[in-house]
Design an enzyme around this catalytic site. Sequence first.
Site, mmCIF file in Angstrom:
data_model
loop_
_atom_site.group_PDB
_atom_site.id
_atom_site.type_symbol
_atom_site.label_atom_id
_atom_site.label_comp_id
_atom_site.label_asym_id
_atom_site.label_seq_id
_atom_site.Cartn_x
_atom_site.Cartn_y
_atom_site.Cartn_z
ATOM 1 N N ARG A 1 52.576 -10.359 10.782
ATOM 2 C CA ARG A 1 53.109 -11.436 9.936
ATOM 3 C C ARG A 1 53.959 -10.885 8.793
ATOM 4 O O ARG A 1 54.971 -11.481 8.419
ATOM 5 C CB ARG A 1 51.969 -12.298 9.397
ATOM 6 N N GLY B 1 47.399 -19.802 20.048
ATOM 7 C CA GLY B 1 46.598 -18.604 19.777
ATOM 8 C C GLY B 1 46.207 -17.852 21.038
ATOM 9 O O GLY B 1 46.469 -16.653 21.181
ATOM 10 N N LYS C 1 40.579 -27.768 27.207
ATOM 11 C CA LYS C 1 40.275 -29.201 27.217
ATOM 12 C C LYS C 1 41.477 -30.110 27.078
ATOM 13 O O LYS C 1 42.420 -29.807 26.346
ATOM 14 C CB LYS C 1 39.323 -29.502 26.057
ATOM 15 N N GLY D 1 48.885 -23.891 14.709
ATOM 16 C CA GLY D 1 48.877 -25.340 14.487
ATOM 17 C C GLY D 1 50.266 -25.942 14.364
ATOM 18 O O GLY D 1 50.532 -27.022 14.908
HETATM 19 P P1 ADP Z 1 45.856 -22.001 23.006
HETATM 20 O O1 ADP Z 1 44.992 -21.326 21.959
HETATM 21 O O2 ADP Z 1 46.924 -21.076 23.512
HETATM 22 O O3 ADP Z 1 46.397 -23.332 22.544
HETATM 23 P P2 ADP Z 1 43.566 -23.146 24.324
HETATM 24 O O4 ADP Z 1 42.728 -22.823 23.135
HETATM 25 O O5 ADP Z 1 43.862 -24.543 24.591
HETATM 26 O O6 ADP Z 1 44.924 -22.288 24.274
HETATM 27 O O7 ADP Z 1 42.869 -22.620 25.645
HETATM 28 C C1 ADP Z 1 42.403 -21.318 25.832
HETATM 29 C C2 ADP Z 1 41.022 -21.302 26.440
HETATM 30 O O8 ADP Z 1 40.957 -22.034 27.649
HETATM 31 C C3 ADP Z 1 40.601 -19.901 26.777
HETATM 32 O O9 ADP Z 1 39.496 -19.569 25.977
HETATM 33 C C4 ADP Z 1 40.234 -19.953 28.243
HETATM 34 O O10 ADP Z 1 39.098 -19.204 28.570
HETATM 35 C C5 ADP Z 1 39.979 -21.418 28.456
HETATM 36 N N1 ADP Z 1 40.093 -21.773 29.877
HETATM 37 C C6 ADP Z 1 41.196 -21.734 30.646
HETATM 38 N N2 ADP Z 1 40.907 -22.105 31.907
HETATM 39 C C7 ADP Z 1 39.592 -22.388 31.931
HETATM 40 C C8 ADP Z 1 38.690 -22.826 32.962
HETATM 41 N N3 ADP Z 1 39.117 -23.043 34.197
HETATM 42 N N4 ADP Z 1 37.407 -23.015 32.616
HETATM 43 C C9 ADP Z 1 36.983 -22.782 31.357
HETATM 44 N N5 ADP Z 1 37.768 -22.379 30.357
HETATM 45 C C10 ADP Z 1 39.069 -22.178 30.643
#
Ligand code: ADP
Length: 398
Positions: free
Chosen positions: A38, A356, A199, A379
Amino acid sequence: MAAFKTLDTIGNVSGKRVLVRVDLNVPVSDGKVTDATRIERVAPTITELAGKGAKVILLAHFGRPKEGPDPALSLAPIATATAEVIGRPVGFAANCIGEKAAAAVGAMKDGDILLLENTRFYKAEEKNDPAFVEQLAANGDIFVNDAFSAAHRAHASTEGLAHKLPAFAGRTMQAELEALEKGLGNPVKPVVAIVGGAKVSSKIDLLMNLVKKVDALVIGGGMANTFIAARGTDVGKSLCEHDLAPTAKQIMIEAAQAGCAIILPSDGVVAREFKAGAANEVVAIDAVPADAMILDVGPKTVATVNDWIDRAATLVWNGPLGAFEIEPFDKATVATAQHAAARTKAGKLVSVAGGGDTVAALNHAGVADDFSYVSTAGGAFLEWMEGKELPGVEVLKA
Ligand code: ADP
Ligand code: MG
């Protein structure tokens, strides 16, 4: 997005006091900065302004202090780290307003750099309190915002100041805004989006916005299960938000109305435990055993996603396709990321990614540097993907 004011139009800054909002919220362990990314990102703006003879006064937050000063969240050690990164002295004032700040600013010579203490030691910062904005503005003639990652918050040092002083985007903010403009604002079509992650519930706004803007939306990761289940397909013990079936259906309806293709996994890698090296097998998506969970998309799906990447001129990506932190369930994410990186290197694709875990996944795949742009803004990046106006950016528009 309208054009915004940058350092190109800032005019003569020599002898002027320039308040520069930066993101110095770096990871620290035992008083040492463990990742200076950063700081490196804001260095160009600091050195450019100092090089032009400005008195560069840095404003930043650090952590989430409760009311009042907290020595554990002082920016003092970050001044030292910043000096190391940019290779010139960086002074420090133990308050961001009041006498201490005024004295330190008053003692500056042209080209000097000074970091003021954590703005969040005052609750008024997050409240965007006009009196606090006034106190910050007392130390500056011009305001430069180089902290895109804090631009989704209308705080005193990110939004308020821009109403008080002539305001400009710093070089890093400019680069981020230009990259995002190429990704979704005014992209070369066709545009393909990949959205994965855990999710649906955390990404409803994002999905709703994307289906209106992109030509095809690939849904992977845990969130794909909610869509698959909503269609009536059994996903066994997979992570799945069954209560969001109506939302998933609504997103698919909106996509159909907008002419956006939705690509769901056709196969998955299933296991009985969520752990590295767990016994696993590839199954068709309509043949997930009742006691198994989908932890990654399968090879057929990877081939389909890569085909879509080949057809795309622009790719926006948020969220891994599988549980990439535990091998071998990182396979699809790595393969797709490497494919997108190769297309980008070949000059066939503009690729913009953020989030992230997405940044971590691209680093894991070894391709973060090969994407056109990888946003570390967290965010703020997600709110931009959701199509929301970012208050800290709005005030920089020309
Ligand atoms: P970002 O931080 O890039 O926005 P998210 O926080 O939405 O991404 O998602 C990342 C998480 O999703 C990871 O911890 C990963 O393990 C989880 N994940 C991805 N696919 C699956 C799955 N099929 N089942 C459970 N967790 C999953
Ligand atoms: Mg995450």
